[in-house]
Design an enzyme around this catalytic site. Structure first.
Site, PDB file in Angstrom:
ATOM      1  N   GLU A 104       0.847  -1.092  -0.116  1.00  0.00           N
ATOM      2  CA  GLU A 104       0.054   0.087  -0.071  1.00  0.00           C
ATOM      3  C   GLU A 104       0.903   1.397  -0.135  1.00  0.00           C
ATOM      4  O   GLU A 104       0.534   2.347  -0.507  1.00  0.00           O
ATOM      5  CB  GLU A 104      -1.031  -0.061   1.182  1.00  0.00           C
ATOM      6  CG  GLU A 104      -2.042  -1.121   0.995  1.00  0.00           C
ATOM      7  CD  GLU A 104      -3.043  -1.036   0.229  1.00  0.00           C
ATOM      8  OE1 GLU A 104      -3.085   0.200  -0.468  1.00  0.00           O
ATOM      9  OE2 GLU A 104      -4.216  -1.682   0.286  1.00  0.00           O
ATOM     10  N   GLU A 107     -16.217   8.068  -3.009  1.00  0.00           N
ATOM     11  CA  GLU A 107     -15.666   7.827  -4.203  1.00  0.00           C
ATOM     12  C   GLU A 107     -16.541   7.939  -5.316  1.00  0.00           C
ATOM     13  O   GLU A 107     -16.807   7.088  -6.016  1.00  0.00           O
ATOM     14  CB  GLU A 107     -15.400   5.961  -3.902  1.00  0.00           C
ATOM     15  CG  GLU A 107     -14.487   5.556  -4.909  1.00  0.00           C
ATOM     16  CD  GLU A 107     -14.017   3.941  -4.494  1.00  0.00           C
ATOM     17  OE1 GLU A 107     -14.229   3.249  -5.278  1.00  0.00           O
ATOM     18  OE2 GLU A 107     -13.473   3.903  -3.563  1.00  0.00           O
ATOM     19  N   ARG A 118     -11.277   9.342  -5.303  1.00  0.00           N
ATOM     20  CA  ARG A 118     -11.072   8.533  -4.430  1.00  0.00           C
ATOM     21  C   ARG A 118     -10.759   6.862  -5.123  1.00  0.00           C
ATOM     22  O   ARG A 118     -10.025   6.131  -4.412  1.00  0.00           O
ATOM     23  CB  ARG A 118     -11.977   8.282  -3.289  1.00  0.00           C
ATOM     24  CG  ARG A 118     -11.616   7.271  -2.286  1.00  0.00           C
ATOM     25  CD  ARG A 118     -12.583   7.546  -0.995  1.00  0.00           C
ATOM     26  NE  ARG A 118     -12.157   6.435  -0.072  1.00  0.00           N
ATOM     27  CZ  ARG A 118     -12.720   6.472   1.039  1.00  0.00           C
ATOM     28  NH1 ARG A 118     -13.320   7.358   1.742  1.00  0.00           N
ATOM     29  NH2 ARG A 118     -12.274   5.514   1.754  1.00  0.00           N
ATOM     30  N   ASN A 152      -7.551   2.699  -5.532  1.00  0.00           N
ATOM     31  CA  ASN A 152      -7.948   1.234  -5.484  1.00  0.00           C
ATOM     32  C   ASN A 152      -6.765   0.672  -6.861  1.00  0.00           C
ATOM     33  O   ASN A 152      -6.894  -0.512  -7.136  1.00  0.00           O
ATOM     34  CB  ASN A 152      -9.309   1.040  -6.198  1.00  0.00           C
ATOM     35  CG  ASN A 152     -10.347   1.100  -5.211  1.00  0.00           C
ATOM     36  OD1 ASN A 152     -10.156   0.650  -4.168  1.00  0.00           O
ATOM     37  ND2 ASN A 152     -11.382   2.115  -5.400  1.00  0.00           N
ATOM     38  N   HIS A 201      -5.882  -2.867  -6.857  1.00  0.00           N
ATOM     39  CA  HIS A 201      -6.928  -3.638  -6.258  1.00  0.00           C
ATOM     40  C   HIS A 201      -7.787  -4.265  -7.177  1.00  0.00           C
ATOM     41  O   HIS A 201      -8.472  -5.213  -6.657  1.00  0.00           O
ATOM     42  CB  HIS A 201      -7.626  -2.753  -5.288  1.00  0.00           C
ATOM     43  CG  HIS A 201      -6.959  -2.277  -4.107  1.00  0.00           C
ATOM     44  ND1 HIS A 201      -5.675  -1.634  -4.073  1.00  0.00           N
ATOM     45  CD2 HIS A 201      -6.839  -2.354  -2.701  1.00  0.00           C
ATOM     46  CE1 HIS A 201      -5.116  -1.315  -3.089  1.00  0.00           C
ATOM     47  NE2 HIS A 201      -6.049  -1.769  -2.177  1.00  0.00           N
TER      48      HIS A 201
END
Length: 377
Positions: free
Chosen positions: A200, A254, A258, A262, A265
């Site tokens: 991350e 989101e 935002r 991700n 992801h």
């Protein structure tokens, strides 16, 4: 040293309080100074929260830090109940949430009460979701104990549990009243979990913070806490948390920006789900997803090959995987992508880098490009 980062939101702003690693080579008085974990009760009392608290953790974390946290809360006048849930993504289910509801009911938690998440991302997500839905929403305080939770999942109010067919398909936005980070707890973190958190951190370097990316490149090793200088750990925490706070402050739920959080992801979640949350952990899956997304960007002519090589070198330096797990079916990944929460009008949205520190959001990624990239991994 403690630093405070503000998450500025229209309805409920809050602080991220970060205490740096305490270096045992410094003065005895400094090494033995109270940690932010010992200040939990005092910090919560300053928020004028109700007296009833449910502390949620897992058995391992509770053994390390549970009694200290409870002592701090009780010394500040809180009435404390506790609950431990099994560790691991596969237990992030509605059955676990039911256990939290039962304990909340048994202890008569009220709308002014607070659930405290003491643990990593799984505990934080479940506690946040239980708090979001108990009595239509009570307070939650996040006390993350893993690097991944500190830099990412404890901040921003995303809560949820997994459905058998997908990760975090059941959830709610529910912002914490406080995020309290004590970097010293990282000293008890298993090496694999430390590496997972670095995924991350690398993500923030790619999507938002080129200076952080350069700092990571300058470090000789990123795979174990003991090889990373305390000053870099402080920068990792503060810069990552600031990046998350900046993005969330601009787009709480989101609606657009935002989604860049991700990065890695989309394919990462599919890999986690298809391997039953047992073979790879979240950070490892995100690392695999970042390698795939980087190569997709190269194939689409959006990113330079040397930049994806820099990214992949950092991922390897952190001891993270860069290849798909053996036996994962590529067509199953393609199918799983359709269950991703970011799908819009049947199109999968990808976050793709255009330079170090800058990404874009697109739903114009041909399936044959995804297949090609995955086959080469």
């Amino acid at each position: 040293m403690t630093s405070v980062i503000n998450v500025n939101l229209p309805e409920q702003s809050y602080e991220i309080a970060i205490t740096s690693l305490r270096d045992a080579t410094r003065t005895l008085s400094y090494a033995n100074a109270p940690s932010s974990l010992d200040q939990l009760g005092q910090q919560m009392a300053s928020l004028k929260l109700g007296k009833k608290v449910l502390l949620v953790s897992n058995p391992t974390i509770f053994k390390h830090f549970g009694e200290r946290a409870i002592a701090s809360l009780k010394s500040a006048g809180f009435e404390v109940a506790s609950c431990t849930l099994p560790p691991g993504e596969r237990y992030k289910t509605l059955n676990s949430i039911q256990k939290l509801y039962d304990i909340a009911l048994g202890n008569r938690l009220e709308r002014s009460s607070t659930m405290v998440a003491l643990g990593g991302g799984v505990i934080g997500d479940m506690t946040g979701f239980a708090a979001a839905t108990w009595l239509r929403g009570i307070n939650v305080v996040q006390v993350p104990t893993s690097l991944l939770a500190m830099v990412d999942s404890a901040i921003g109010g995303k809560t949820g549990v997994n459905h058998p067919h997908g990760k975090n398909l059941i959830g709610a936005f529910h912002q914490p009243r406080l995020v309290l980070i004590d970097a010293d707890v990282l000293k008890t973190l298993p090496m694999r979990e430390f590496r997972a958190g670095m995924a991350e951190v690398i993500k923030y370097g790619v999507i938002w913070d080129a200076e952080l990316f350069a700092q990571l490149e300058a470090s000789k090793r990123l795979d174990q806490l003991r090889y990373v200088k305390p000053e870099l750990i402080t920068n990792i925490l503060t810069r990552s948390c600031q990046a998350k706070a900046d993005v969330v402050s601009k787009d709480e739920k989101e609606g657009g920006l935002r989604a860049i959080l991700n990065y890695g992801h989309t394919i990462g979640h599919a890999v986690e789900s298809l391997t039953g949350y047992r073979l790879v952990n979240h950070g490892e899956a995100v690392a695999i997803g970042m390698v795939a997304a980087g190569q997709i960007a190269v194939e689409l002519g959006m990113w330079q090959k040397e930049d994806t090589e820099r990214q992949n070198a950092l991922i390897q330096k952190a001891g993270l995987p860069t290849q798909l797990p053996a036996g994962v079916d590529i067509e199953a990944i393609i199918e799983a992508l359709q269950l991703d929460k970011k799908v819009k009008a049947g199109k999968v949205r990808f976050i793709l880098p255009t330079e170090i520190g800058v990404v874009t959001i697109t739903d114009e990624v041909p399936s044959d490009i995804i297949r090609q990239v995955l086959r080469e991994m």
